[in-house]
Design a protein around this motif. Structure first.
Motif: not given
Length: 425
Positions: A226-235, A237-243
């Motif tokens: 749940v915490l991972a989902a919150l971070y990826l969706e709410e906090y 930044p859109r970057s190559r690392w996040t993708d």
């Protein structure tokens, strides 16, 4: 020459009244009827296979919840029992019972009571254990005669259920004529653990192992997912690392479960030296497998919360953290819980990763904690299905029924939580 065009000349290629369009319409209707019949046939065929599976499991499994017992009268003063009733009151009671020769007393009494029938193994190999427990509970019975109803052998039990050899059927008929046999509910199946005797096995040991393993899985996978989902969706930044992280999570959800078993074997057992065949290791391994499913379900549930909820909360002075934990997360919780329970149900039915970490051992007693040796229901079903004795066939089906009921209960809980906490806007 008339200026008025004929009706045939005014028709267009898309005129519904032409012969060509009528043929096309009829062909379209025929195709739709064929598609409808194919769909109906597919549903009926799949329903027939499901009904066949359920009927077969219920037909074999219901008999696993019953047990045949044989009457045995034991005259303890005349027997070879080597036990002083006073020894059962001291600290050495277990040792006294172990050396009392109770198994010999039971075999001798069966031979005296049933003669040649007793030599055909009327009683199960573990029948004497019930006599031992009765003496432990009431030591005064060794002072006289006592009547016991003991578990019948697997062949007599199968004969009572019309599924045995002719010799066993004949033996059972003689027991019926002597009014020395009865069949009733097998409470031991719900309270005992594994055994080499099919008449003495139970699912409580495996069921408790499954509960402990699922407890560890839920305690690790749910908060981290749940915490991972919150971070990826709410906090995040859109970057190559996040993708890259998002793609990796999606790929992990599709990785075969046995790969996670190999990971658990290499890391948790060989490197970290955690106890083998323990619910702790099994729960951590299944948590790794379940976590991507929870992250994906959590992200989809968070995305479904309307942006207006966030804007309204920010407009009245809420901080970004308050927006997430006071508004977004409660509204997304039904979807998160539903995805979590579905992921847990999948983990409950897994066998391959647990086989890799050694949870296929013979466990004769239920585990007492997270680090004790244990097995789980799917692995127990696998082990029983590999047994040679025919008595394990109905026990395997009965264990499958217990597992299906457990899975249906978890899916029902998911539906209840979704309907209870769901918000509509």
């Amino acid at each position: 020459m008339s200026d008025t065009a004929s009706p045939r000349a005014t028709r267009t290629p898309t005129d519904w009244s032409t012969d060509l369009m009528q043929r096309r319409i009829r062909a379209r209707y025929r195709a739709e009827r064929r598609f409808r019949m194919l769909g109906l046939g597919s549903i009926l065929l799949s329903t027939a296979f499901l009904a066949f599976l359920l009927i077969t499991m219920l037909g074999n499994g219901v008999r696993g919840f019953t047990q045949t017992e044989v009457r045995l009268d034991i005259d303890f003063p005349r027997s070879t029992l080597m036990l002083d009733p006073g020894a059962l009151e001291g600290p050495d009671a277990d040792a006294a019972l172990a050396n009392a020769g109770i198994d010999t007393v039971v075999r001798t009494a069966a031979a005296e009571r049933y003669g040649a029938l007793g030599e055909r193994r009327v009683l199960s190999d573990s029948a004497w254990l019930k006599v031992r427990e009765a003496i432990r509970a009431n030591p005064t019975i060794v002072a006289g005669s006592h009547t016991f109803w003991l578990a019948a052998s697997d062949q007599i039990d199968l004969a009572a259920k019309s599924d045995a050899t002719p010799d066993a059927e004949a033996t059972y008929d003689k027991l019926v004529a002597a009014k020395a046999v009865k069949t009733g509910f097998n409470a031991n199946f719900l309270s005992a653990a594994d055994s080499t005797d099919p008449t003495a096995v139970g699912i409580w040991g495996a069921f408790k192992g499954s509960l402990l393993t699922m407890l560890v899985t839920l305690a690790l996978a749910f908060p981290i997912g749940v915490l991972a989902a919150l971070y990826l969706e709410e906090y995040a930044p859109r970057s190559r690392w996040t993708d890259l992280i998002e793609v990796s999570i999606n790929n992990l959800a599709a990785v075969p479960s046995i790969i996670f078993g190999l990971l658990g074997l290499a890391v948790f057992l060989n490197f970290m030296h955690l106890p083998r065949s323990a619910p702790l290791v099994g729960g951590i391994t299944l948590a790794l497998m379940t976590m991507p499913v929870i992250v994906i379900a959590g992200r989809n549930a968070i995305k479904s919360v309307p942006p207006s909820i966030r804007d309204a909360a920010l407009g009245i002075g809420a901080s970004p953290v308050q927006v997430v934990f006071h508004h977004v997360l409660p509204l997304a919780l039904p979807g998160i819980l539903t995805g979590t329970i579905i992921g847990m149900a999948r983990a409950l039915g897994e066998t391959a990763p647990l086989l890799m970490i050694g949870m296929r051992a013979f466990i004769a007693s239920p585990p007492g904690g997270l680090t004790d040796p244990a097995t789980v229901l799917p692995v127990q079903i696998f082990l029983w299905s590999d047994e040679v004795s025919r008595g394990f066939v109905e026990k395997t089906s009965a264990a499958i029924i217990v597992l299906l009921v457990f899975l249906l209960a978890m899916n029902g809980l998911a539906i209840y939580l979704r309907n209870k906490f769901e918000r509509r806007w």
